[in-house]
Design a protein around this motif. Structure first.
Motif, mmCIF file in Angstrom:
data_model
loop_
_atom_site.group_PDB
_atom_site.id
_atom_site.type_symbol
_atom_site.label_atom_id
_atom_site.label_comp_id
_atom_site.label_asym_id
_atom_site.label_seq_id
_atom_site.Cartn_x
_atom_site.Cartn_y
_atom_site.Cartn_z
ATOM 1 N N ILE A 1 28.970 40.789 48.022
ATOM 2 C CA ILE A 1 30.223 41.002 47.296
ATOM 3 C C ILE A 1 31.058 39.731 47.323
ATOM 4 O O ILE A 1 31.551 39.251 46.304
ATOM 5 N N LEU A 2 31.218 39.152 48.542
ATOM 6 C CA LEU A 2 32.033 37.960 48.693
ATOM 7 C C LEU A 2 31.395 36.753 48.003
ATOM 8 O O LEU A 2 32.092 35.958 47.360
ATOM 9 N N CYS A 3 30.083 36.625 48.129
ATOM 10 C CA CYS A 3 29.408 35.494 47.488
ATOM 11 C C CYS A 3 29.489 35.586 45.972
ATOM 12 O O CYS A 3 29.605 34.563 45.283
ATOM 13 N N HIS A 4 29.444 36.806 45.435
ATOM 14 C CA HIS A 4 29.491 36.970 43.978
ATOM 15 C C HIS A 4 30.808 36.463 43.398
ATOM 16 O O HIS A 4 30.840 35.991 42.258
ATOM 17 N N VAL A 5 31.899 36.553 44.156
ATOM 18 C CA VAL A 5 33.189 36.079 43.663
ATOM 19 C C VAL A 5 33.087 34.617 43.243
ATOM 20 O O VAL A 5 33.658 34.203 42.221
ATOM 21 N N PHE A 6 32.333 33.818 44.010
ATOM 22 C CA PHE A 6 32.216 32.388 43.711
ATOM 23 C C PHE A 6 30.979 32.081 42.878
ATOM 24 O O PHE A 6 31.029 31.223 41.988
ATOM 25 N N ASP A 7 29.885 32.784 43.119
ATOM 26 C CA ASP A 7 28.693 32.568 42.295
ATOM 27 C C ASP A 7 28.944 32.983 40.847
ATOM 28 O O ASP A 7 28.402 32.382 39.914
ATOM 29 N N GLY A 8 29.758 34.030 40.659
ATOM 30 C CA GLY A 8 30.060 34.522 39.325
ATOM 31 C C GLY A 8 31.236 33.837 38.661
ATOM 32 O O GLY A 8 31.653 34.223 37.568
ATOM 33 N N ASN A 9 31.806 32.813 39.347
ATOM 34 C CA ASN A 9 32.926 32.037 38.788
ATOM 35 C C ASN A 9 34.081 32.932 38.341
ATOM 36 O O ASN A 9 34.663 32.749 37.266
ATOM 37 N N ILE A 10 34.415 33.925 39.153
ATOM 38 C CA ILE A 10 35.545 34.805 38.851
ATOM 39 C C ILE A 10 36.835 34.000 38.926
ATOM 40 O O ILE A 10 37.085 33.283 39.893
ATOM 41 N N SER A 11 37.661 34.118 37.900
ATOM 42 C CA SER A 11 38.841 33.258 37.784
ATOM 43 C C SER A 11 40.069 33.784 38.512
ATOM 44 O O SER A 11 41.014 33.032 38.730
ATOM 45 N N ASP A 12 40.073 35.042 38.890
ATOM 46 C CA ASP A 12 41.231 35.658 39.534
ATOM 47 C C ASP A 12 41.514 34.953 40.867
ATOM 48 O O ASP A 12 40.724 35.013 41.806
ATOM 49 N N THR A 13 42.682 34.303 40.968
ATOM 50 C CA THR A 13 42.985 33.516 42.168
ATOM 51 C C THR A 13 43.185 34.392 43.403
ATOM 52 O O THR A 13 42.796 33.999 44.508
ATOM 53 N N SER A 14 43.798 35.568 43.232
ATOM 54 C CA SER A 14 43.991 36.458 44.374
ATOM 55 C C SER A 14 42.648 36.901 44.940
ATOM 56 O O SER A 14 42.461 36.982 46.161
#
Length: 346
Positions: free
Chosen positions: A153-166
């Protein structure tokens, strides 16, 4: 004597070989029903048992509804399934028996023991949601998951280039206190490349929680050279959390270079020096006992509790008389802590 079904959902049961390797996932159906004449739901006598006979239709309906509710395309589903089959089992999977139905899982966390796979699937559904609040909730819920369940879950935030800063900010922090084998790699990349200073500062803090000594050079560079004051302060705190003796001189130098009356970095350095526990720090931080800034004085009192020497004891006596109750309380607690430490040194 039971009324209509209140809720039906499939629960995955993951099985392992004696050597601890993943073997298969099977499913059972949990049903909650509404007793006739009652305003609250109560469990059915057959709740949690394998679905057979008359439950077949309800089971099929529940599984279909579960698939529809997930709102994930086939590629996402395959990615999740692949991770679930390759992820290592919980540490107690090969030695401890599974808990009884309804009992809390071993270690008290979600995602461990029977039904843990269902929890993981629900968390995955959230991180792939189109609703930003659901994605954020999925990441926030990682606080209650074991590290191996939180990792994808945590890795996907960065691997998926999620733009939400929070989302990125909390995920970066969580990669430190819910570590996995990619935490160090991801956090250092975020520090070097992310264009948001709040996210970078959170990643710096994550490196501190991670406690990996490889982060020392990066943190030292950030402490003296980074353009963001928050990232510099976060680097100071993280250097203390590393407990690396090399951090002492860096923190003292940073403390001495701070402008008088600017306390953000001073607070971070004082707290970090307290974490290191090197009594040489006392002579450098005592001057802040008369700063007039109660937050700085409170942090000073807390740090002095870790520095077992007579000078720290005298400074805490002085801070106990401060007009602010937070400073008084911190000094009192630190004196008690210091007494125990000094007794242990004798």
């Amino acid at each position: 004597d039971f009324g209509p079904c209140k809720a039906v959902r499939p629960v995955a049961i993951r099985t392992y070989s004696k050597s601890g390797h993943f073997e298969s996932v099977s499913y059972r159906i949990e049903r909650r029903v509404q007793p006739k004449g009652s305003a609250s739901a109560s469990p059915s006598p057959g709740e949690g048992k394998e679905s057979t006979g008359t439950d077949a239709a309800a089971a099929a309906s529940a599984v279909q509804g579960y698939k529809m509710a997930s709102q994930m395309d086939q590629a996402q589903s395959d990615q999740i399934k692949k991770w679930m089959e390759s992820a290592p089992p919980p540490q107690n999977a090969s030695s401890a028996p599974p808990p009884a139905d309804g009992a809390p899982p071993a270690g008290g966390g979600k995602g461990v023991g029977r039904g843990g796979e269902a929890v993981r699937m629900f968390e995955f559904r959230g991180i792939y949601s189109k609703d930003p609040s659901e994605r954020l909730q999925a990441v926030m819920d990682c606080r209650d998951l074991p590290p191996d369940a939180a990792a994808p879950i945590l890795c996907h935030v960065f691997d998926g280039n999620i733009s939400d800063t929070s989302l990125r900010e909390f995920a970066a922090l969580a990669l430190g206190f819910k570590p996995n084998n990619r935490s160090f790699e991801i956090l250092t990349q975020v520090v070097e490349r992310d264009d948001n200073d709040e996210v970078r500062a959170a990643a710096v803090a994550g490196l501190g929680y991670l406690g990996d000594e490889r982060a020392f050079d990066t943190l030292r560079m950030l402490l003296f050279e980074d353009h963001s004051s928050r990232a510099r302060a976060s680097a100071a705190v993280s250097l203390g959390m590393l407990r690396d003796p090399r951090s002492f001189q860096c923190l003292i130098q940073s403390l001495e270079e701070e402008k008088e009356g600017v306390y953000d970095m001073a607070r971070a350095c004082i707290g970090a020096l307290g974490e290191l526990g090197d009594i040489r720090a006392v002579q450098h931080i005592l001057k802040f006992s008369t700063s007039g800034d109660f937050v700085t004085q409170q942090i000073l009192a807390e740090a002095l509790g870790n520095l077992a020497c007579p000078e720290a004891e005298e400074a805490l006596k002085f801070l106990q008389k401060d007009e602010h109750p937070n400073v008084q309380k911190a000094a009192t607690l630190s004196r008690e802590q210091l007494a125990v430490r000094m007794l242990g040194k004798k």
